[in-house]
Design a protein around this motif. Structure first.
Motif, mmCIF file in Angstrom:
data_model
loop_
_atom_site.group_PDB
_atom_site.id
_atom_site.type_symbol
_atom_site.label_atom_id
_atom_site.label_comp_id
_atom_site.label_asym_id
_atom_site.label_seq_id
_atom_site.Cartn_x
_atom_site.Cartn_y
_atom_site.Cartn_z
ATOM 1 N N VAL A 6 6.022 6.638 1.702
ATOM 2 C CA VAL A 6 4.616 6.516 2.066
ATOM 3 C C VAL A 6 4.042 5.256 1.430
ATOM 4 O O VAL A 6 4.116 5.081 0.204
ATOM 5 N N ILE A 7 3.477 4.385 2.264
ATOM 6 C CA ILE A 7 2.953 3.103 1.800
ATOM 7 C C ILE A 7 1.505 2.948 2.250
ATOM 8 O O ILE A 7 1.233 2.894 3.452
ATOM 9 N N PRO A 8 0.544 2.887 1.318
ATOM 10 C CA PRO A 8 -0.841 2.603 1.703
ATOM 11 C C PRO A 8 -1.018 1.105 1.887
ATOM 12 O O PRO A 8 -0.478 0.303 1.114
ATOM 13 N N ALA A 9 -1.765 0.699 2.908
ATOM 14 C CA ALA A 9 -1.928 -0.735 3.168
ATOM 15 C C ALA A 9 -3.375 -1.040 3.549
ATOM 16 O O ALA A 9 -3.876 -0.547 4.557
ATOM 17 N N TYR A 10 -4.012 -1.854 2.741
ATOM 18 C CA TYR A 10 -5.366 -2.330 3.058
ATOM 19 C C TYR A 10 -5.384 -3.843 2.921
ATOM 20 O O TYR A 10 -5.148 -4.389 1.837
ATOM 21 N N ASN A 11 -5.593 -4.537 4.015
ATOM 22 C CA ASN A 11 -5.617 -6.007 4.045
ATOM 23 C C ASN A 11 -4.354 -6.601 3.424
ATOM 24 O O ASN A 11 -4.412 -7.423 2.513
ATOM 25 N N GLU A 12 -3.207 -6.197 3.968
ATOM 26 C CA GLU A 12 -1.921 -6.648 3.434
ATOM 27 C C GLU A 12 -1.128 -7.457 4.455
ATOM 28 O O GLU A 12 0.097 -7.452 4.449
ATOM 29 N N GLU A 13 -1.821 -8.181 5.343
ATOM 30 C CA GLU A 13 -1.121 -8.906 6.405
ATOM 31 C C GLU A 13 -0.133 -9.937 5.864
ATOM 32 O O GLU A 13 0.883 -10.219 6.509
ATOM 33 N N GLU A 14 -0.388 -10.480 4.684
ATOM 34 C CA GLU A 14 0.506 -11.506 4.141
ATOM 35 C C GLU A 14 1.738 -10.917 3.461
ATOM 36 O O GLU A 14 2.787 -11.566 3.407
ATOM 37 N N GLY A 71 -9.839 4.422 0.852
ATOM 38 C CA GLY A 71 -9.551 4.250 -0.570
ATOM 39 C C GLY A 71 -8.073 4.501 -0.781
ATOM 40 O O GLY A 71 -7.409 5.163 0.035
ATOM 41 N N PHE A 72 -7.512 3.973 -1.855
ATOM 42 C CA PHE A 72 -6.075 4.085 -2.126
ATOM 43 C C PHE A 72 -5.605 5.533 -2.066
ATOM 44 O O PHE A 72 -4.624 5.865 -1.393
ATOM 45 N N GLY A 73 -6.300 6.403 -2.782
ATOM 46 C CA GLY A 73 -5.888 7.801 -2.821
ATOM 47 C C GLY A 73 -5.941 8.460 -1.458
ATOM 48 O O GLY A 73 -5.033 9.208 -1.072
ATOM 49 N N TYR A 74 -7.007 8.196 -0.702
ATOM 50 C CA TYR A 74 -7.128 8.761 0.633
ATOM 51 C C TYR A 74 -5.992 8.280 1.536
ATOM 52 O O TYR A 74 -5.454 9.039 2.352
ATOM 53 N N ALA A 75 -5.632 6.992 1.432
ATOM 54 C CA ALA A 75 -4.568 6.438 2.267
ATOM 55 C C ALA A 75 -3.219 7.078 1.940
ATOM 56 O O ALA A 75 -2.441 7.424 2.839
ATOM 57 N N VAL A 76 -2.938 7.237 0.651
ATOM 58 C CA VAL A 76 -1.688 7.883 0.251
ATOM 59 C C VAL A 76 -1.677 9.334 0.718
ATOM 60 O O VAL A 76 -0.692 9.823 1.288
ATOM 61 N N ARG A 77 -2.790 10.030 0.497
ATOM 62 C CA ARG A 77 -2.875 11.435 0.903
ATOM 63 C C ARG A 77 -2.703 11.600 2.409
ATOM 64 O O ARG A 77 -2.106 12.571 2.877
ATOM 65 N N TYR A 78 -3.192 10.646 3.185
ATOM 66 C CA TYR A 78 -3.041 10.678 4.636
ATOM 67 C C TYR A 78 -1.552 10.704 5.001
ATOM 68 O O TYR A 78 -1.119 11.469 5.863
ATOM 69 N N GLY A 79 -0.779 9.868 4.318
ATOM 70 C CA GLY A 79 0.662 9.851 4.560
ATOM 71 C C GLY A 79 1.360 11.089 4.030
ATOM 72 O O GLY A 79 2.302 11.600 4.661
ATOM 73 N N LEU A 80 0.907 11.594 2.891
ATOM 74 C CA LEU A 80 1.539 12.769 2.289
ATOM 75 C C LEU A 80 1.317 14.035 3.115
ATOM 76 O O LEU A 80 2.050 15.011 2.963
ATOM 77 N N GLU A 81 0.318 14.031 3.960
ATOM 78 C CA GLU A 81 0.077 15.178 4.837
ATOM 79 C C GLU A 81 0.877 15.084 6.135
ATOM 80 O O GLU A 81 0.913 16.046 6.911
ATOM 81 N N ARG A 82 1.559 13.959 6.368
ATOM 82 C CA ARG A 82 2.178 13.738 7.671
ATOM 83 C C ARG A 82 3.650 13.341 7.629
ATOM 84 O O ARG A 82 4.276 13.216 8.686
ATOM 85 N N PHE A 83 4.247 13.142 6.485
ATOM 86 C CA PHE A 83 5.648 12.721 6.431
ATOM 87 C C PHE A 83 6.565 13.869 6.865
ATOM 88 O O PHE A 83 6.192 15.050 6.796
ATOM 89 N N ALA A 89 8.522 9.330 -1.384
ATOM 90 C CA ALA A 89 8.195 8.370 -2.442
ATOM 91 C C ALA A 89 6.921 7.632 -2.076
ATOM 92 O O ALA A 89 6.659 7.362 -0.895
ATOM 93 N N VAL A 90 6.124 7.307 -3.083
ATOM 94 C CA VAL A 90 4.961 6.437 -2.904
ATOM 95 C C VAL A 90 5.394 5.028 -3.299
ATOM 96 O O VAL A 90 5.910 4.817 -4.396
ATOM 97 N N PHE A 91 5.184 4.069 -2.403
ATOM 98 C CA PHE A 91 5.702 2.707 -2.563
ATOM 99 C C PHE A 91 4.570 1.735 -2.239
ATOM 100 O O PHE A 91 3.775 1.973 -1.332
ATOM 101 N N MET A 92 4.504 0.635 -2.976
ATOM 102 C CA MET A 92 3.404 -0.306 -2.795
ATOM 103 C C MET A 92 3.682 -1.325 -1.676
ATOM 104 O O MET A 92 4.811 -1.762 -1.489
ATOM 105 N N ALA A 93 2.622 -1.713 -0.970
ATOM 106 C CA ALA A 93 2.741 -2.638 0.164
ATOM 107 C C ALA A 93 2.920 -4.081 -0.268
ATOM 108 O O ALA A 93 3.270 -4.934 0.558
#
Length: 254
Positions: A6-14, A71-83, A89-93
């Motif tokens: 699970v990877i949260p991504a906010y403005n990570e185009e680069e 928010g970071f936590g909300y984004a991670v939780r979104y993935g944790l409810e759907r994997f 694993a929680v992994f950084m973008a």
């Protein structure tokens, strides 16, 4: 055993292209059955378009968009409810985490049967590259306070990069943290609720592109809130949330 990342991504185009390509290539190289779940946290740049393009190249990439709350936590939780995997694993973008370390986590979990695998950047074998000096001091002080208050030996609770079995993650619900304090909530709940874990040294590399989403001044009270919550649960819950263990059946002779 299928691995979900699970990877949260906010403005990570680069950063996101290098992160996902390296992660995918590493997991394929090691023959690990997996899915990569990226939650686009309502990015204001071209992150979503980049992710959609990458789906044509990475068959195991699943893209979610969290329209809010954000928010970071909300984004991670979104993935944790759907994997869909057996472990997650929680992994950084921003490529601060090393995919080879994730492979170590995965094999450690399979070899030991543990409920979770935690990384430590500060134990022998761990390392940090270009870690900001002030941030390091704050990190070490915060983790020292956590260790003393919770009575644990683990020295890198604030490290988000961890691996949990599906059953373990289910046992940590409901999630409370909307921001980076989720990184503290998950491991402390796991420890307090009786899930076992192994610690593996891991590395951390400062991002090359963009800016960190962690705002230290904003997070102090939030980290303290979740630390206090976990301390209260440990001290006063009387084991109500403890991991349920199934006793083996006893054969009765007749």
């Amino acid at each position: 055993m299928k691995l979900s990342v699970v990877i949260p991504a906010y403005n990570e185009e680069e950063s996101i292209t290098q992160t996902l390509e390296t992660l995918y290539q590493t997991l394929v190289k090691h023959g690990i059955d997996h899915e990569i779940c990226v939650t686009n946290d309502n990015s204001k740049d071209n992150t979503l378009a980049v992710l959609q393009n990458l789906q044509q190249q990475i068959p195991t990439l699943v893209v979610f968009t969290n329209l809010g709350p954000n928010g970071f936590g909300y984004a991670v939780r979104y993935g944790l409810e759907r994997f869909s995997g057996d472990c997650v694993a929680v992994f950084m973008a921003d490529m601060s985490d090393d995919p080879e370390d994730l492979v170590k986590y995965y094999h450690k979990m399979r070899e030991t049967g543990t409920d979770a695998v935690f990384g430590s950047r500060w134990q022998k074998g761990g390392k940090v590259i270009d870690y900001p000096g002030v941030k390091k001091v704050i990190n070490r002080v915060a983790n020292f306070i956590i260790r003393i208050m919770m009575g644990i030996r683990y020295d890198d609770t604030t490290n988000a990069f961890k691996l949990y079995r599906r059953e373990t993650m289910e046992g940590l619900k409901p999630f409370l943290s909307p921001h980076f304090n989720l990184t503290v909530e998950l491991p402390l709940k796991a420890i307090v609720r009786g899930y076992n874990y192994e610690v593996v040294p891991n590395s951390w590399t400062n991002r090359k592109y963009g800016e960190s989403k962690l705002k230290i001044k904003e997070m102090g009270s939030r980290y303290f809130f979740i630390l206090l919550y976990c301390w209260i649960e440990k001290t006063f819950s009387r084991g109500d949330y403890k991991k349920k263990t199934v006793k083996p059946a006893v054969e009765v002779s007749r």
